[in-house]
Every structure is written in C-alpha cells, then in structure tokens.
Design an enzyme around this catalytic site. Structure first.
Site, PDB file in Angstrom:
ATOM      1  N   HIS A   1     -27.485  13.003   7.586  1.00 59.05           N
ATOM      2  CA  HIS A   1     -26.394  13.825   8.104  1.00 59.05           C
ATOM      3  C   HIS A   1     -25.314  14.137   7.069  1.00 59.05           C
ATOM      4  O   HIS A   1     -24.400  14.919   7.357  1.00 59.05           O
ATOM      5  CB  HIS A   1     -25.775  13.181   9.345  1.00 59.05           C
ATOM      6  CG  HIS A   1     -25.372  14.167  10.389  1.00 59.05           C
ATOM      7  ND1 HIS A   1     -25.144  13.836  11.700  1.00 59.05           N
ATOM      8  CD2 HIS A   1     -25.148  15.512  10.327  1.00 59.05           C
ATOM      9  CE1 HIS A   1     -24.795  14.907  12.387  1.00 59.05           C
ATOM     10  NE2 HIS A   1     -24.793  15.934  11.579  1.00 59.05           N
TER      11      HIS A   1
ATOM     12  N   ASP B   1     -24.077  13.284  18.415  1.00 55.52           N
ATOM     13  CA  ASP B   1     -24.322  12.139  17.547  1.00 55.52           C
ATOM     14  C   ASP B   1     -23.974  10.850  18.284  1.00 55.52           C
ATOM     15  O   ASP B   1     -23.088  10.840  19.148  1.00 55.52           O
ATOM     16  CB  ASP B   1     -23.417  12.272  16.303  1.00 55.52           C
ATOM     17  CG  ASP B   1     -23.948  11.551  15.069  1.00 55.52           C
ATOM     18  OD1 ASP B   1     -24.439  10.425  15.211  1.00 55.52           O
ATOM     19  OD2 ASP B   1     -23.844  12.120  13.972  1.00 55.52           O
TER      20      ASP B   1
ATOM     21  N   HIS C   1     -22.779   8.483  16.447  1.00 53.55           N
ATOM     22  CA  HIS C   1     -21.733   7.997  15.559  1.00 53.55           C
ATOM     23  C   HIS C   1     -20.678   9.082  15.329  1.00 53.55           C
ATOM     24  O   HIS C   1     -20.991  10.270  15.337  1.00 53.55           O
ATOM     25  CB  HIS C   1     -22.329   7.581  14.214  1.00 53.55           C
ATOM     26  CG  HIS C   1     -23.473   6.629  14.330  1.00 53.55           C
ATOM     27  ND1 HIS C   1     -24.778   7.054  14.517  1.00 53.55           N
ATOM     28  CD2 HIS C   1     -23.515   5.269  14.293  1.00 53.55           C
ATOM     29  CE1 HIS C   1     -25.568   6.001  14.598  1.00 53.55           C
ATOM     30  NE2 HIS C   1     -24.835   4.910  14.470  1.00 53.55           N
TER      31      HIS C   1
ATOM     32  N   ASP D   1     -19.107   9.601  12.494  1.00 54.84           N
ATOM     33  CA  ASP D   1     -19.232  10.145  11.125  1.00 54.84           C
ATOM     34  C   ASP D   1     -17.879  10.508  10.541  1.00 54.84           C
ATOM     35  O   ASP D   1     -17.720  11.533   9.887  1.00 54.84           O
ATOM     36  CB  ASP D   1     -20.161  11.372  11.115  1.00 54.84           C
ATOM     37  CG  ASP D   1     -21.601  11.009  11.424  1.00 54.84           C
ATOM     38  OD1 ASP D   1     -21.928   9.810  11.428  1.00 54.84           O
ATOM     39  OD2 ASP D   1     -22.403  11.929  11.663  1.00 54.84           O
TER      40      ASP D   1
ATOM     41  N   HIS E   1     -23.646   9.520   4.847  1.00 51.51           N
ATOM     42  CA  HIS E   1     -24.003  10.119   6.139  1.00 51.51           C
ATOM     43  C   HIS E   1     -23.068   9.648   7.248  1.00 51.51           C
ATOM     44  O   HIS E   1     -23.106  10.198   8.355  1.00 51.51           O
ATOM     45  CB  HIS E   1     -25.473   9.875   6.491  1.00 51.51           C
ATOM     46  CG  HIS E   1     -25.822   8.475   6.916  1.00 51.51           C
ATOM     47  ND1 HIS E   1     -27.019   8.177   7.518  1.00 51.51           N
ATOM     48  CD2 HIS E   1     -25.167   7.295   6.811  1.00 51.51           C
ATOM     49  CE1 HIS E   1     -27.073   6.878   7.763  1.00 51.51           C
ATOM     50  NE2 HIS E   1     -25.969   6.328   7.351  1.00 51.51           N
TER      51      HIS E   1
ATOM     52  N   ASP F   1     -27.623  15.387  15.476  1.00 50.02           N
ATOM     53  CA  ASP F   1     -28.205  14.170  14.918  1.00 50.02           C
ATOM     54  C   ASP F   1     -29.153  13.619  15.976  1.00 50.02           C
ATOM     55  O   ASP F   1     -28.738  13.373  17.116  1.00 50.02           O
ATOM     56  CB  ASP F   1     -27.088  13.170  14.603  1.00 50.02           C
ATOM     57  CG  ASP F   1     -27.574  11.919  13.892  1.00 50.02           C
ATOM     58  OD1 ASP F   1     -28.662  11.419  14.236  1.00 50.02           O
ATOM     59  OD2 ASP F   1     -26.867  11.424  13.006  1.00 50.02           O
TER      60      ASP F   1
ATOM     61  N   ASP G   1     -30.190  10.831  16.543  1.00 45.98           N
ATOM     62  CA  ASP G   1     -29.793   9.559  17.163  1.00 45.98           C
ATOM     63  C   ASP G   1     -28.771   9.754  18.282  1.00 45.98           C
ATOM     64  O   ASP G   1     -28.380   8.783  18.941  1.00 45.98           O
ATOM     65  CB  ASP G   1     -29.319   8.545  16.126  1.00 45.98           C
ATOM     66  CG  ASP G   1     -27.934   8.813  15.525  1.00 45.98           C
ATOM     67  OD1 ASP G   1     -27.124   9.535  16.130  1.00 45.98           O
ATOM     68  OD2 ASP G   1     -27.668   8.286  14.427  1.00 45.98           O
TER      69      ASP G   1
ATOM     70  N   GLU H   1     -31.350  13.537  10.595  1.00 51.45           N
ATOM     71  CA  GLU H   1     -31.638  12.107  10.716  1.00 51.45           C
ATOM     72  C   GLU H   1     -32.973  11.785  11.384  1.00 51.45           C
ATOM     73  O   GLU H   1     -33.213  10.624  11.748  1.00 51.45           O
ATOM     74  CB  GLU H   1     -30.503  11.360  11.445  1.00 51.45           C
ATOM     75  CG  GLU H   1     -29.170  11.394  10.707  1.00 51.45           C
ATOM     76  CD  GLU H   1     -29.088  10.456   9.500  1.00 51.45           C
ATOM     77  OE1 GLU H   1     -30.055   9.721   9.244  1.00 51.45           O
ATOM     78  OE2 GLU H   1     -28.042  10.481   8.821  1.00 51.45           O
TER      79      GLU H   1
END
Length: 311
Positions: free
Chosen positions: A102, A129, A131, A133, A146, A232, A234, A277
């Site tokens: 990412h 996402d 996360h 980030d 990332h 992303d 995830d 990702e």
C-alpha cells in the site's frame, strides 16, 4: 456522468513489496490477472486494456534507517506509479492500479490529486483498509512505509514523497474517508484526531450498518467530484480474504463488502482505483484474488438486478 461505463479501464501492475514487512505482495498483480480480472470486467460490458507492469528497484530487505525502511526504493516505485497513473488520467482512461503493497498509494493518489488540480475537480478518497496507514517516521513501530501513505499524502513525511505531485499536501485530510479500520497504533490515534481525518471504524459499521456508513462516506459528492478508491484487500475479514500479510480479525463480511462496492458504483463517479496488499504467497488456491475480482466487478457496476443509479 457514469465514468465506469464510458472510460477505458487501464490496468497498471506495480509488482513490489518494498514498503511491506513481509514478502509476497509483489505477486499481487499477476494473481489478479490469473483470477481473470480483465475478462470479468469485459464480460460486464467494460473496455479494459492491460498496460503491463511499471518497474522499479528490487526489495533489498534492509532494516529501517531514520524511521523508514527502503525509502529510496519506495520513492522510485512511487515516482513510477505516479507517472503511469497520471498518464492514464491525462488520456481520459480510468487507472486501476494493481499492487503491490500500500505504499504505492502515495504515487497513485498524488497523481490523482494533480489531475484534479489540473482539471479543477474536487477529490474524494475512500480508503478501505483494516489499518489507518497514518504513521510517521517518529510514530512507526516498524519503519514500513505501507503503514504511512495517508499521512504522507496529508503532508506528514519525507519531502521526496510529500512533494511528489509538486504540491504539498497532495491531499487535504477533509477529502479522505477511511472505512473498515480496526488496527490503529497509539501515535496514529492522536495524529488522526489532530488532523481531523474522518474514520468509519468497525465499531461504527457494527453500530450503524454498512448502508448508513457508506451514505455518510459518500455524502456531498456531485458531478464535479473525482472519486478515488484505495482498496487494501485486508479491509476484508481474513475468513473471507486470507491472502494478505497483515490480517486483522473482525473485518467486513463478503456481503458487507459487496454492499460497500455497489453503493460506490451507484454514484457513477468512480474515476480511479487501487487494489493493494494481495499476497498470493499467503493465499489458498488464489481464493483471495478471486474474491477481490468479484468485488472489483461490483465496484464497476455489476449487480444482481437492474437498478436505478444514484448518479
């Protein structure tokens, strides 16, 4: 204007994992191709051109220096992605960036931001996402870039990345909507609050539902808005998408994710996309790539029934 129905979708591969803490995301673009991304979109009446992969330095697998791992390599990949995405937008195409990790969102969104400045359009970025980030060199527990792209795009980071589009910040925090977040480092929490980034975390989705969440995230869009989605993989619950390096339990189900994508499609404003990702080395029989392709098809307007667009 229904951009997804009129623009050529330009597939751009960026096979690198220099910004990640695990190897394998460099194989993501090929996994999406193997899962039939181009054919699936074409079968839904879309025009798709695969422009191949951009290139950049290999992964040196070195420890962090001054809070960053592989900064020079990330800068090189970001520049390559920036040029490819900007060229696609300048040609009137819809860039679909296939990562890779990412950190590549720095180059992609910087190009989109420049295109919006050039064309006088507003920008809205949906960051799907697990996360936030939003780390910086002083906050990061790992140095992995990332985990920093949104902060970099909002002006927090090394000049070689924050000024990629010749304007800093590339992105105002008010243009970002983060969705599905469920893993935020302690320092990130404070910085997100200080920068007033709008975050729809999993508790919000649990309490309000995906429909209400997406209505809020998409509020205020109009025909002059360029809608960019940075997806992303995830974002999804690992039970649905195991083929990522940074799994976090408790993510959206397949149905919740599909509704998210369909509501984005209903706006008719999607104008650029990152898919990040995907890690085939951690997948099972390419199932995560196949799930991602299904959701991308929904993002570009595939639905069970004919529906009236909101755009």
């Amino acid at each position: 204007m229904h951009l997804q129905a009129t623009a050529v979708i330009r597939l751009i591969g960026a096979p690198t994992d220099v910004g990640a803490g695990s190897r394998g995301a460099s194989m993501g673009p090929e996994a999406l191709r193997v899962a039939g991304l181009q054919a699936v979109l074409q079968n839904n009446g879309l025009t798709v051109r695969d422009s191949g992969n951009v290139s950049g330095p290999g992964n040196p697998w070195q420890p962090p220096v001054a809070g960053y791992r592989h900064l020079a390599e990330v800068v090189a990949w970001s520049q390559a992605v920036y040029e490819a995405v900007y060229a696609a937008l300048a040609a009137g195409d819809l860039p679909l960036l296939m990562g890779g990790d990412h950190c590549l969102g720095i180059g992609s969104v910087s190009a989109v931001a420049r295109h919006c400045r050039d064309s006088g359009r507003k920008l809205r970025v949906l960051w799907l996402d697990a996360h936030a980030d939003f780390n910086t060199s002083s906050l990061t527990p790992t140095g992995n870039l990332h985990g920093m792209p949104v902060a970099v795009l909002c002006g927090q980071g090394p000049q070689a990345l924050t000024h990629l589009s010749a304007s800093c910040p590339a992105l105002l925090p008010s243009a970002v909507r983060q969705i599905g977040i469920r893993s935020v480092d302690a320092g990130e929490k404070q910085l997100l609050s200080d920068m007033q980034v709008e975050v729809f975390d999993m508790r919000h989705i649990d309490e309000m539902g995906m429909r209400s969440t997406m209505q809020a995230a998409l509020a205020g869009l109009d025909a002059d808005t360029h809608l960019h989605v940075s997806f992303d993989v995830d974002f999804l619950d690992p039970g649905v998408a195991p083929g990522v390096a940074t799994t976090v339990r408790g993510g959206p189900t397949y149905r919740e994710a599909q509704l998210c994508m369909e509501m984005i499609a209903d706006t008719g404003l999607l104008a650029s996309l990152d898919v990040m990702e995907l890690n085939p080395a951690l997948d099972m029989r390419n199932q995560t790539a196949e799930v991602a392709v299904d959701l991308i098809a929904s993002l570009f307007g595939r639905s069970t029934l004919l529906r009236q667009s909101a755009g």
